[in-house]
Design an enzyme around this catalytic site. Sequence first.
Site, PDB file in Angstrom:
ATOM      1  CG  HIS A 153      74.678  35.567  18.395  1.00  0.00           C
ATOM      2  ND1 HIS A 153      74.499  35.148  19.699  1.00  0.00           N
ATOM      3  CD2 HIS A 153      73.497  36.097  17.996  1.00  0.00           C
ATOM      4  CE1 HIS A 153      73.257  35.417  20.069  1.00  0.00           C
ATOM      5  NE2 HIS A 153      72.627  35.984  19.055  1.00  0.00           N
ATOM      6  CB  CYS A 169      70.217  36.245  16.838  1.00  0.00           C
ATOM      7  SG  CYS A 169      70.466  37.982  16.447  1.00  0.00           S
TER       8      CYS A 169
END
Length: 193
Positions: A153, A169
């Site tokens: 992301h 992440c």
Amino acid sequence: MFKLSKINRRNFLTGASTLAVSGIAAPALAQTAETGGEAVSHNISSFRSLDWRPYFSNTNNGAILVDTTSRVLHFWNEDQTLYKLYPTSVPMNEDLTRLGRTSIVRKVDGPSWSPTPSMKIRNPEWPDYIGPGPENPLGTHALYLSWTYYRIHGTQDTRKIGRRSSNGCIGLYNEHIAELFALTKNGTQVLLI
């Protein structure tokens, strides 16, 4: 002009400043190093360009390789006519790092964010939900992986890129995740090493 026999950081900076003083624009230089008889290209940030073949049997649906040690993401499109290299943030520690093969299962433009249960335990003061927008930790776009809670992301906090700073992440600059978002599809294969 000057002769550039060996490119290293000092020679590059000296040469670039010489060109700047002389009014000549310095081109972006790439380095080539010999490693075991094989030429390896480096960009000026020293990220290595890689070949997809040692990591994937094919590039069907495209391929993403995330090198958590180098903190860089490599992307090859399906017919291998396009190769992209992006700096990333990676998980803060080994306990938060998941390695192996997965794929993109969902793409969201303007994602919302909720902390995982383990994030809430570590940071009980965090909000339970943040909608899309400038305060969202997932940035402008998110690629959801087949592993629960794992994403590639964007980030609003650009200081995180190039560091061990995430809760699991892989983070990219918002402009880079927007570009990667447009290049990938559900089913794009992903390998984290």
